[in-house]
Design a protein around this motif. Structure first.
Motif, PDB file in Angstrom:
ATOM      1  N   THR A   8       0.837  -1.191   0.000  1.00  0.00           N
ATOM      2  CA  THR A   8       0.000   0.000   0.000  1.00  0.00           C
ATOM      3  C   THR A   8       0.876   1.245   0.000  1.00  0.00           C
ATOM      4  O   THR A   8       1.837   1.343   0.769  1.00  0.00           O
ATOM      5  CB  THR A   8      -0.915   0.027   1.241  1.00  0.00           C
ATOM      6  N   SER A   9       0.551   2.172  -0.869  1.00  0.00           N
ATOM      7  CA  SER A   9       1.184   3.492  -0.837  1.00  0.00           C
ATOM      8  C   SER A   9       0.084   4.529  -0.630  1.00  0.00           C
ATOM      9  O   SER A   9      -1.081   4.271  -0.946  1.00  0.00           O
ATOM     10  CB  SER A   9       1.964   3.765  -2.119  1.00  0.00           C
ATOM     11  N   SER A  10       0.456   5.671  -0.084  1.00  0.00           N
ATOM     12  CA  SER A  10      -0.566   6.654   0.257  1.00  0.00           C
ATOM     13  C   SER A  10      -0.048   8.063   0.073  1.00  0.00           C
ATOM     14  O   SER A  10       1.156   8.289  -0.086  1.00  0.00           O
ATOM     15  CB  SER A  10      -1.023   6.459   1.705  1.00  0.00           C
ATOM     16  N   PHE A  11      -0.966   8.996   0.103  1.00  0.00           N
ATOM     17  CA  PHE A  11      -0.583  10.399  -0.019  1.00  0.00           C
ATOM     18  C   PHE A  11      -1.600  11.262   0.704  1.00  0.00           C
ATOM     19  O   PHE A  11      -2.775  10.921   0.804  1.00  0.00           O
ATOM     20  CB  PHE A  11      -0.483  10.817  -1.487  1.00  0.00           C
ATOM     21  N   ASP A  12      -1.109  12.362   1.206  1.00  0.00           N
ATOM     22  CA  ASP A  12      -1.956  13.342   1.881  1.00  0.00           C
ATOM     23  C   ASP A  12      -1.458  14.714   1.459  1.00  0.00           C
ATOM     24  O   ASP A  12      -0.352  15.126   1.812  1.00  0.00           O
ATOM     25  CB  ASP A  12      -1.848  13.160   3.397  1.00  0.00           C
ATOM     26  N   PHE A  13      -2.279  15.420   0.686  1.00  0.00           N
ATOM     27  CA  PHE A  13      -1.837  16.688   0.118  1.00  0.00           C
ATOM     28  C   PHE A  13      -1.721  17.805   1.148  1.00  0.00           C
ATOM     29  O   PHE A  13      -1.277  18.893   0.809  1.00  0.00           O
ATOM     30  CB  PHE A  13      -2.788  17.122  -1.003  1.00  0.00           C
ATOM     31  N   ALA A  14      -2.130  17.538   2.362  1.00  0.00           N
ATOM     32  CA  ALA A  14      -1.954  18.566   3.391  1.00  0.00           C
ATOM     33  C   ALA A  14      -0.485  18.963   3.499  1.00  0.00           C
ATOM     34  O   ALA A  14      -0.159  20.115   3.804  1.00  0.00           O
ATOM     35  CB  ALA A  14      -2.477  18.060   4.733  1.00  0.00           C
ATOM     36  N   ALA A  15       0.385  18.023   3.216  1.00  0.00           N
ATOM     37  CA  ALA A  15       1.821  18.303   3.290  1.00  0.00           C
ATOM     38  C   ALA A  15       2.275  19.259   2.200  1.00  0.00           C
ATOM     39  O   ALA A  15       3.378  19.807   2.269  1.00  0.00           O
ATOM     40  CB  ALA A  15       2.614  17.007   3.195  1.00  0.00           C
ATOM     41  N   LEU A  16       1.433  19.492   1.204  1.00  0.00           N
ATOM     42  CA  LEU A  16       1.819  20.354   0.090  1.00  0.00           C
ATOM     43  C   LEU A  16       1.222  21.750   0.191  1.00  0.00           C
ATOM     44  O   LEU A  16       1.487  22.602  -0.641  1.00  0.00           O
ATOM     45  CB  LEU A  16       1.360  19.733  -1.227  1.00  0.00           C
ATOM     46  N   ALA A  17       0.428  21.964   1.209  1.00  0.00           N
ATOM     47  CA  ALA A  17      -0.282  23.235   1.289  1.00  0.00           C
ATOM     48  C   ALA A  17       0.626  24.388   1.663  1.00  0.00           C
ATOM     49  O   ALA A  17       0.296  25.554   1.430  1.00  0.00           O
ATOM     50  CB  ALA A  17      -1.422  23.122   2.297  1.00  0.00           C
TER      51      ALA A  17
ATOM     52  N   PRO B  22       3.433  26.861   1.098  1.00  0.00           N
ATOM     53  CA  PRO B  22       4.211  27.328  -0.052  1.00  0.00           C
ATOM     54  C   PRO B  22       5.713  27.287   0.193  1.00  0.00           C
ATOM     55  O   PRO B  22       6.498  27.367  -0.753  1.00  0.00           O
ATOM     56  CB  PRO B  22       3.724  28.775  -0.252  1.00  0.00           C
ATOM     57  N   GLU B  23       6.114  27.161   1.431  1.00  0.00           N
ATOM     58  CA  GLU B  23       7.546  27.083   1.713  1.00  0.00           C
ATOM     59  C   GLU B  23       8.074  25.660   1.584  1.00  0.00           C
ATOM     60  O   GLU B  23       9.259  25.411   1.739  1.00  0.00           O
ATOM     61  CB  GLU B  23       7.817  27.578   3.144  1.00  0.00           C
ATOM     62  N   SER B  24       7.158  24.746   1.325  1.00  0.00           N
ATOM     63  CA  SER B  24       7.616  23.368   1.177  1.00  0.00           C
ATOM     64  C   SER B  24       8.391  23.244  -0.122  1.00  0.00           C
ATOM     65  O   SER B  24       8.455  24.157  -0.928  1.00  0.00           O
ATOM     66  CB  SER B  24       6.425  22.406   1.182  1.00  0.00           C
ATOM     67  N   SER B  25       8.923  22.092  -0.353  1.00  0.00           N
ATOM     68  CA  SER B  25       9.844  21.940  -1.486  1.00  0.00           C
ATOM     69  C   SER B  25       9.121  21.771  -2.807  1.00  0.00           C
ATOM     70  O   SER B  25       9.714  21.351  -3.787  1.00  0.00           O
ATOM     71  CB  SER B  25      10.758  20.743  -1.245  1.00  0.00           C
ATOM     72  N   GLY B  26       7.879  22.091  -2.864  1.00  0.00           N
ATOM     73  CA  GLY B  26       7.203  22.091  -4.139  1.00  0.00           C
ATOM     74  C   GLY B  26       6.243  20.947  -4.301  1.00  0.00           C
ATOM     75  O   GLY B  26       6.190  20.037  -3.486  1.00  0.00           O
ATOM     76  N   PRO B  27       5.454  21.011  -5.381  1.00  0.00           N
ATOM     77  CA  PRO B  27       4.424  20.016  -5.572  1.00  0.00           C
ATOM     78  C   PRO B  27       5.012  18.671  -5.943  1.00  0.00           C
ATOM     79  O   PRO B  27       6.002  18.583  -6.662  1.00  0.00           O
ATOM     80  CB  PRO B  27       3.611  20.583  -6.737  1.00  0.00           C
ATOM     81  N   VAL B  28       4.420  17.699  -5.442  1.00  0.00           N
ATOM     82  CA  VAL B  28       4.822  16.358  -5.814  1.00  0.00           C
ATOM     83  C   VAL B  28       3.566  15.564  -6.094  1.00  0.00           C
ATOM     84  O   VAL B  28       2.517  15.842  -5.555  1.00  0.00           O
ATOM     85  CB  VAL B  28       5.629  15.664  -4.704  1.00  0.00           C
ATOM     86  N   SER B  29       3.701  14.628  -6.934  1.00  0.00           N
ATOM     87  CA  SER B  29       2.579  13.744  -7.176  1.00  0.00           C
ATOM     88  C   SER B  29       2.809  12.480  -6.390  1.00  0.00           C
ATOM     89  O   SER B  29       3.809  11.799  -6.584  1.00  0.00           O
ATOM     90  CB  SER B  29       2.462  13.411  -8.658  1.00  0.00           C
ATOM     91  N   PRO B  30       1.908  12.164  -5.506  1.00  0.00           N
ATOM     92  CA  PRO B  30       2.099  10.983  -4.686  1.00  0.00           C
ATOM     93  C   PRO B  30       2.012   9.704  -5.484  1.00  0.00           C
ATOM     94  O   PRO B  30       2.312   8.644  -5.004  1.00  0.00           O
ATOM     95  CB  PRO B  30       0.954  11.068  -3.679  1.00  0.00           C
ATOM     96  N   ARG B  31       1.552   9.856  -6.703  1.00  0.00           N
ATOM     97  CA  ARG B  31       1.376   8.627  -7.490  1.00  0.00           C
ATOM     98  C   ARG B  31       2.668   8.183  -8.135  1.00  0.00           C
ATOM     99  O   ARG B  31       2.726   7.140  -8.765  1.00  0.00           O
ATOM    100  CB  ARG B  31       0.329   8.853  -8.568  1.00  0.00           C
TER     101      ARG B  31
END
Lengths: 134, 201
Positions: free
Chosen positions: A112-121, A123-132
């Motif tokens: 199982t792999s998972s993603f939670d876009f809350a980690a991308l909200a 703007p100082e984070s390292s940028g958008p990533v696709s969890p897929r």
């Protein structure tokens, strides 16, 4: 996608388990006898480390899937960007039945792999990533 | 400006392989006008590919209906691109984000299409009055954090992608870290509502 980023947006074990337990619908995917991938939306019910999916199959291809065959269940939800989360469960069929034109498979989770876009909200984070990108 | 779609491994104009060497037809029926309207209205999709082990793998994606093809963008080095290089056959399950408004689900089968994808399709602002190349505020994609085109057919709400996410996606399309995947649809089929209300068209 770098592994570090995948880890950053992955759900924790408890969050993931709760998410899957609460997912009443999942896309179930399999490969038909001609080699084509097939997907459809299914009702889902998770119990322990197994998921039971139930769906009608107008293609007639699901009849070719039986115990031991590989399937994938995908759950995803969210209406706001930072609320979007999901999980991709790869597993195998451990029980299969058909009644009234509806297929009912029990799927044992293997990976199982998972993603939670809350980690991308942020703007100082390292940028958008696709969890897929696994 | 065009950027390569996912045909790099096969070479220009090459046919992507079917992993198992089968030449079987996909399930479903030829596309109808209703299928096309549905594809133009919805962007929430699940891309089903075949992995190296022969099993299926599904990925939530933002899907755009562009000039008769389905388009996605993703990281060039992602696993799904590897899968598509191995076997270009896909199924895309389109599920409206607002299921209460539209309970139909459409499964589409097709092949990854060699060729060039227009990056402008992923950059334009659609009908939104917001000037400039930025993504319109109400246009967004949850999947792959990519912008999508607004059309007059959109009937279900779309998720708003934060501007910093949109900007980064565009940067990565331009610098080649992300690529556009284009799928030529062959067949499609509305599938019954799993909750029992069979309103499939």
């Amino acid at each position: 996608m770098p592994a570090e980023r995948r880890r950053r947006i992955a759900m924790g074990a408890e969050q993931l388990s709760a998410f899957l337990d609460g997912s009443a619908e999942m896309v179930v995917a399999y490969v038909d006898t001609a080699g084509w991938p097939v997907g459809t939306l299914a009702g889902a019910d998770r119990h322990g480390e197994e998921i039971t999916v139930e769906f009608a199959d107008p293609t007639g291809t699901a009849a070719g899937v039986g115990v031991g065959d590989a399937v994938c269940c995908v759950a995803e939800e969210g209406t706001r960007y930072d609320e979007i989360r999901g999980a991709i469960v790869r597993g195998e069929v451990t029980a299969a039945a058909t009644a009234d034109g509806r297929h009912r498979w029990t799927v044992r989770e293997r990976h199982t792999s998972s993603f939670d876009f809350a980690a991308l909200a942020d703007p100082e984070s390292s940028g958008p990533v696709s969890p897929r990108e696994t | 400006m065009t950027v390569p779609t996912e045909n790099a491994a096969a070479g220009p104009g090459a046919e992507l392989p079917d992993r198992r060497g089968h030449d079987g037809q996909p399930p479903g029926d030829p596309l109808t006008g209703e299928h096309r309207r549905f594809l133009a209205e919805h962007t929430r999709g699940f891309l089903i590919t075949t992995g190296a082990d022969g099993g299926p793998i599904g990925y939530p994606m933002t899907v755009r209906w562009c000039d008769g093809t389905l388009e996605f963008n993703t990281y060039r080095r992602s696993a799904k691109v590897t899968h598509l290089r191995r076997d270009g056959r896909v199924c895309v399950v389109m599920v409206p984000r607002d299921r209460a408004a539209d309970r139909r689900v459409l499964s589409v089968w097709g092949r990854v299409q060699p060729g060039e994808g227009s990056i402008e399709h992923w950059m334009r602002d659609g009908e939104d009055p917001t000037p400039g190349p930025s993504t319109p505020p109400h246009v967004a994609t949850p999947h792959g954090a990519t912008p999508h085109v607004v059309t007059s057919h959109v009937v279900t709400p779309h998720v708003v992608t934060p501007p910093h996410v949109v900007s980064r996606v565009r940067e990565r399309l331009l610098d080649g870290r992300r690529i556009i995947i284009r799928v030529t649809p062959l067949t499609a089929l509305f599938t019954p509502d799993p909750q029992g209300a069979d309103d499939a068209g």
